[in-house]
Design a protein around this motif. Sequence first.
Motif, PDB file in Angstrom:
ATOM      1  N   ILE A 109     -36.974 -30.928 -50.845  1.00  0.00           N
ATOM      2  CA  ILE A 109     -35.537 -32.478 -51.484  1.00  0.00           C
ATOM      3  C   ILE A 109     -35.045 -31.284 -52.917  1.00  0.00           C
ATOM      4  O   ILE A 109     -35.787 -30.661 -53.367  1.00  0.00           O
ATOM      5  CB  ILE A 109     -37.015 -33.384 -51.673  1.00  0.00           C
ATOM      6  CG1 ILE A 109     -38.290 -32.228 -53.020  1.00  0.00           C
ATOM      7  CG2 ILE A 109     -37.006 -33.803 -50.555  1.00  0.00           C
ATOM      8  CD1 ILE A 109     -38.977 -33.132 -53.183  1.00  0.00           C
TER       9      ILE A 109
ATOM     10  N   ARG B  71     -35.218 -33.952 -47.926  1.00  0.00           N
ATOM     11  CA  ARG B  71     -34.304 -35.227 -48.795  1.00  0.00           C
ATOM     12  C   ARG B  71     -33.355 -34.735 -49.471  1.00  0.00           C
ATOM     13  O   ARG B  71     -33.769 -34.004 -50.968  1.00  0.00           O
ATOM     14  CB  ARG B  71     -35.443 -35.769 -49.425  1.00  0.00           C
ATOM     15  CG  ARG B  71     -36.588 -37.357 -47.888  1.00  0.00           C
ATOM     16  CD  ARG B  71     -37.258 -37.528 -49.329  1.00  0.00           C
ATOM     17  NE  ARG B  71     -38.787 -37.605 -47.943  1.00  0.00           N
ATOM     18  CZ  ARG B  71     -38.467 -38.800 -47.358  1.00  0.00           C
ATOM     19  NH1 ARG B  71     -37.712 -40.026 -47.424  1.00  0.00           N
ATOM     20  NH2 ARG B  71     -39.789 -39.487 -47.082  1.00  0.00           N
TER      21      ARG B  71
ATOM     22  N   VAL C 182     -34.760 -35.913 -56.658  1.00  0.00           N
ATOM     23  CA  VAL C 182     -34.975 -36.917 -55.257  1.00  0.00           C
ATOM     24  C   VAL C 182     -36.904 -37.191 -55.904  1.00  0.00           C
ATOM     25  O   VAL C 182     -37.486 -37.644 -55.866  1.00  0.00           O
ATOM     26  CB  VAL C 182     -35.475 -36.187 -53.754  1.00  0.00           C
ATOM     27  CG1 VAL C 182     -36.310 -36.826 -53.276  1.00  0.00           C
ATOM     28  CG2 VAL C 182     -33.979 -36.409 -53.329  1.00  0.00           C
TER      29      VAL C 182
ATOM     30  N   LYS D   3     -29.815 -35.862 -51.338  1.00  0.00           N
ATOM     31  CA  LYS D   3     -28.790 -37.654 -52.073  1.00  0.00           C
ATOM     32  C   LYS D   3     -27.936 -38.449 -51.038  1.00  0.00           C
ATOM     33  O   LYS D   3     -27.969 -37.115 -50.106  1.00  0.00           O
ATOM     34  CB  LYS D   3     -27.677 -37.191 -52.800  1.00  0.00           C
ATOM     35  CG  LYS D   3     -27.298 -38.644 -53.931  1.00  0.00           C
ATOM     36  CD  LYS D   3     -26.710 -37.893 -54.887  1.00  0.00           C
ATOM     37  CE  LYS D   3     -25.580 -39.570 -55.346  1.00  0.00           C
ATOM     38  NZ  LYS D   3     -24.594 -39.850 -56.666  1.00  0.00           N
TER      39      LYS D   3
ATOM     40  N   THR E  48     -31.505 -38.382 -45.463  1.00  0.00           N
ATOM     41  CA  THR E  48     -32.938 -38.282 -44.977  1.00  0.00           C
ATOM     42  C   THR E  48     -32.589 -37.462 -43.637  1.00  0.00           C
ATOM     43  O   THR E  48     -32.750 -38.047 -42.678  1.00  0.00           O
ATOM     44  CB  THR E  48     -34.174 -38.802 -45.277  1.00  0.00           C
ATOM     45  OG1 THR E  48     -33.795 -39.536 -47.042  1.00  0.00           O
ATOM     46  CG2 THR E  48     -34.694 -38.994 -44.823  1.00  0.00           C
TER      47      THR E  48
END
Length: 828
Positions: free
Chosen positions: A100, A84, A104, A86, A89
Amino acid sequence: MNVLPITAVLPQIITTLKERTCAIVVAQPGAGKTTQVPLALLEAEWLQGQKILMLEPRRLAARAAARYMSKLLGEEIGQTVGYRVKNETRVGPKTRIEVITEGVLTRMLQHDPALEGVGIVIFDEFHERSLHADIGLALSRQSQMLLREDLRILLMSATLEAKEISSLLDHAPIIESEGRTFPIETHYLSQKVAGRMENAVIASVGQALREHAGSVLVFLPGAAEIHRVANGLAALRLGETVHVAPLYANLSLEDQDQALTAVRTPGHRKVVLATSIAETSLTVEGITVVIDSGLMRVPRFSPRTGMTRLTTVPVSIASADQRRGRAGRLGPGVCYRLWTETEHRQLPPSSTPEIREADLAPLALELAAWGAPDPAALVWLDPPPAAAYQQARELLVQLDALHENGSLTPHGKRVAALGLHPRLAHMVLQAIPLELGALACELAVMLSERDFMRAARLDADVRSRIEELWRALRGDAREGVDLGLCRRIAAEAKVLMQSLGIRPSVSHAAASGLLLAFAYPDRVAQRRSAGRFTLANGRGAVLPELQPLSNERYIVAAELDDSGMESRIYLSAPLKEEEIFTAFEASIRKEQIVEWDREVGSVKARERWQLGAITLKDKPLQEPNPDLVLQALLEGIRSESLEVLPWTRSARQLQERCLFLHRFTENWPDLRDESLLATLEEWAGPHLFGVKSKGAISRLNLTSLLEGMLTWEQRRSLDEWAPTHIQVPSGSRIPVDYSNMESPTLSVRLQEMFGLADTPRIAKGRVPVTLHLLSPAQRPMQVTKDLASFWREAYFEVKKDLKGRYPKHYWPDDPMAAIPTNRAKPRT
């Protein structure tokens, strides 16, 4: 099989995390910690099927790590391992490891402070100490302490002050892994680089390609330097077997993959031109030589100006070692450091944590959303600097995101949920009711990225950027416009619009100034002269070259630097006066300015509309508030001293008489000049209503004003205690001089005092006056407080002198029996 060094300590990591909820792993570059540790923890008994969150400081590293782990498992991305970042995903229902980015994690914690379903949070490359990493650790640690005792926290890094962090995490165990021991030959310059750094880099690349096999990784501070070096290498005609590949955050995924992937064609090799993004986590395949410029670009926030600027600084020793380690991942390598050994010894040991030098508005908003507006409620490795944090809170109050007490407003909750910088989130939310949401989303994403038109060298007008963005998307981009970046901006803006339910629409760039004013209320600027402006925060700013914006009355500066007396404006948009009044109705101060004008000696009144340090309107006020006029008049008198008042002889004498009596009892008013100035409003104020100028002041009866400070009893007894005159034996009424309050004087011709035995007294006989006995020509001949003694002892000597000077005057032998006279001789 290629066994990575981290493998030796994986059992220790699993066992430690079974017994403790916090641990620290220190592993050298190339040890394999980023990909091997999460995979090893998947089947840990204490994990009980919960997810693993692993934080990477950059999107590129997060994607690369997730893809490599998926490849090791023989799966597609989004199955066991996903990521994940910006606006992107790649996770599925079976995903157990989520790689991530740090922002996030903050969003996930705000949504679910307990992180239900998550067994461990891994902070990879924590030594980089990004702002979001510090926030994420502080929030995760509080979640662990208050809500999730079973939540594990693991910090991993190649260079880390592990003992200090261990203390912060309740003395967490430190597990160390040795990295590969491939030797790296390190070369320093014999003398400092002269001229542009890029020229030295280009020369070093040529030397490396001639003397060594394998691919070359070059570290440069930013994209601009990367493009200049790429152009310089093209001029060297390196041949078709050498491929130059840039690597920085704003490149497309395809270009990033091209830089990270090894050259498959035999006999070919690659020169990767990278920013510090390639220092950690990423493996650039085939690299045997590293060329380090020794520079990096970091954001620096100035609490003095409220602005952030990118600054090029020398790397730290820790970063230099990370970069050097890239050359020894697969075998012996070479590192060229483009600085001297003397310069190396002067480098800082580690980089400054971002929290010490960053814009803290996002942090202040996150903490308010978390319910801890006071940072002291959380555990920090480096607490936020107080001045910068206070300035951040003040900005958020100005954006209506925080209440004065630091708690989140309803608007602030919406701002925090967007995940944008608070300025940009506020702008987008304010734009929606005005049906300008689509344009605001494009502006928000565009301002979050680097300038896609900087190479085109256009003016600073944001509107031209928006129009060029639309042209680029239509396939009509002009030369110098970064088309790939334009496409990414458009894609991210579309995602943002969808999240807010905003329909894409044909916008007009003309509204850009109004929207930027929502985001940057402190940077609304008013023209002082062509190209020079005053910002609402009081700073000066300048457009470096004359351009259409130079003569706009108002602009908004969206991007500027923080150098010198006046900041240079890079991006801005014009703003109409009516837009300012619409956007800042609650912030504009409308006030009556009533003040004393020393030059004309009068009170001047005007009405002013003020936004911070800039004056929007200023016009004469015909009927000012009488109270304000009085205050201005009193301040004018104070500034010019009491000499402005119409002092007559009687007024000054009254002042002196009262000061004489004040010596005896404080019941009498203190009429010293400083006391009169201090109490000016009390004794003069009632008589000054309607008075505006020195001319009107001169018509006041100052004696009456001073008498007004006395009680009725004091006025009745004043002459008895401190008479204005004393009648002497000649019949003359001589004024008493009270200018010396310690000893009032009576100046009288000696002949008028004949026959008077004792010195006249005042204050009901308590104080003898000091007699100045004068000659017929009014010159002092004797000063005494004892007249009787004078007659007995000094008179005859004085008489000889006077008789010689004034033979026609009356000089008796017996002054006590003589007739007093105010003439040359007494009348017969």
